[in-house]
Design an enzyme around this catalytic site. Structure first.
Site, PDB file in Angstrom:
ATOM      1  N   HIS A 105     -13.947  13.891  83.410  1.00 35.76           N
ATOM      2  CA  HIS A 105     -14.896  12.942  82.841  1.00 35.76           C
ATOM      3  C   HIS A 105     -14.640  11.546  83.399  1.00 35.76           C
ATOM      4  O   HIS A 105     -13.582  11.276  83.977  1.00 35.76           O
ATOM      5  CB  HIS A 105     -14.786  12.904  81.316  1.00 35.76           C
ATOM      6  CG  HIS A 105     -13.492  12.322  80.838  1.00 35.76           C
ATOM      7  ND1 HIS A 105     -12.338  13.071  80.699  1.00 35.76           N
ATOM      8  CD2 HIS A 105     -13.153  11.054  80.464  1.00 35.76           C
ATOM      9  CE1 HIS A 105     -11.356  12.303  80.275  1.00 35.76           C
ATOM     10  NE2 HIS A 105     -11.825  11.063  80.122  1.00 35.76           N
ATOM     11  N   HIS A 194     -13.855   5.865  87.376  1.00 34.24           N
ATOM     12  CA  HIS A 194     -13.262   6.942  88.166  1.00 34.24           C
ATOM     13  C   HIS A 194     -13.094   8.185  87.300  1.00 34.24           C
ATOM     14  O   HIS A 194     -13.200   8.125  86.068  1.00 34.24           O
ATOM     15  CB  HIS A 194     -11.888   6.523  88.700  1.00 34.24           C
ATOM     16  CG  HIS A 194     -10.920   6.163  87.623  1.00 34.24           C
ATOM     17  ND1 HIS A 194     -10.758   4.860  87.167  1.00 34.24           N
ATOM     18  CD2 HIS A 194     -10.077   6.917  86.878  1.00 34.24           C
ATOM     19  CE1 HIS A 194      -9.861   4.830  86.213  1.00 34.24           C
ATOM     20  NE2 HIS A 194      -9.419   6.073  85.999  1.00 34.24           N
TER      21      HIS A 194
END
Length: 249
Positions: A105, A194
């Site tokens: 995620h 990220h």
């Protein structure tokens, strides 16, 4: 015969009979010795990092507190898993035990603590704040090596591309507005969006960063093959053991 009837009979006996009965009870039901049994409050929770690969809680377990965060859920596929395994092979050449992240995620908030009675209104506010955000394509542009804030874990991450960064910035601004309403910590001033794909215990950044060129060459190779962008049309939120999703336009 009912208990009250028994009590009535006991009350009608002589004092000597009552004394005899109490003596019989004491002999029949001795008081147990509980001195060797530790007393633990019912709401006490002891965290055991051994059960979580050595990971430690960011927050102590407290009943009524719900650790919560907002994120983009990234779907797993064979191309991505193949890339992660190749990155792991390179990183593990130094002897460290790298672990593939279970839930892939991109975080859109810090992990914050909600009280139970806040959950409904928080969920409604997030849903409303994201109702005007448009869906977008998310892709990756590079590999980085990062440590968490207390340097207890090191991560190999995939950084999202420039277009995705802009879209995610718009979303986090809306989420921050909701967080501020609840006096909760906002996201970072200059966030680096990220997706963590590998982690290892301890600060291993110095020994792994020397592989950064290999990591990025590998990512470029996979991007040129089949690792395409994915459509982000939903934002997710985890509140304790509850999961919520909010649709984008």
């Amino acid at each position: 015969m009912s208990g009250l009837a028994y009590l009535g009979e006991y009350g009608s006996d002589s004092e000597d009979s009552v004394s005899d009965l109490e003596e019989t009870r004491r002999n029949k039901f001795p008081v147990p010795d509980l001195s060797h049994i530790p007393v633990v409050p019912s709401d006490t929770h002891e965290d055991n990092p051994k059960l979580h690969g050595g990971r430690k809680r960011s927050f102590p377990h407290v009943r009524g507190n719900w650790p919560s965060y907002v994120y983009v859920n990234y779907p797993q596929n064979d191309i991505l898993i193949n890339l992660i395994n190749k990155l792991k092979s390179i990183a593990s050449s130094q002897g460290s035990f790298w672990v593939i992240c279970e839930d892939l995620h991109i975080s859109l908030s810090k992990t914050v603590i909600l009280l139970y009675h806040w959950i409904s209104s928080f969920n409604t506010s997030i849903q409303k704040s994201l109702s005007t955000i448009e869906s977008f394509e998310l892709g990756f542009s590079g590999v980085k090596v990062l440590c968490n804030e207390d340097s207890t874990r090191t991560f190999i991450v995939l950084e999202v591309d420039c277009f995705s960064q802009k879209q995610l910035h718009l979303i986090t601004k809306e989420i921050d507005k909701v967080l501020s309403e609840f006096n909760l910590p906002l996201f970072y001033d200059k966030p680096s969006f990220h997706m963590s794909v590998l982690w290892v215990n301890g600060n291993k950044k110095k020994e792994i960063v020397k592989f950064i060129d290999k990591f990025n060459d590998l990512l470029v190779s996979e991007l040129n093959k089949d690792l395409k962008t994915v459509l982000v049309d939903k934002i997710s939120c985890k509140i304790g053991n509850k999961y919520f999703q909010y649709n984008l336009l």
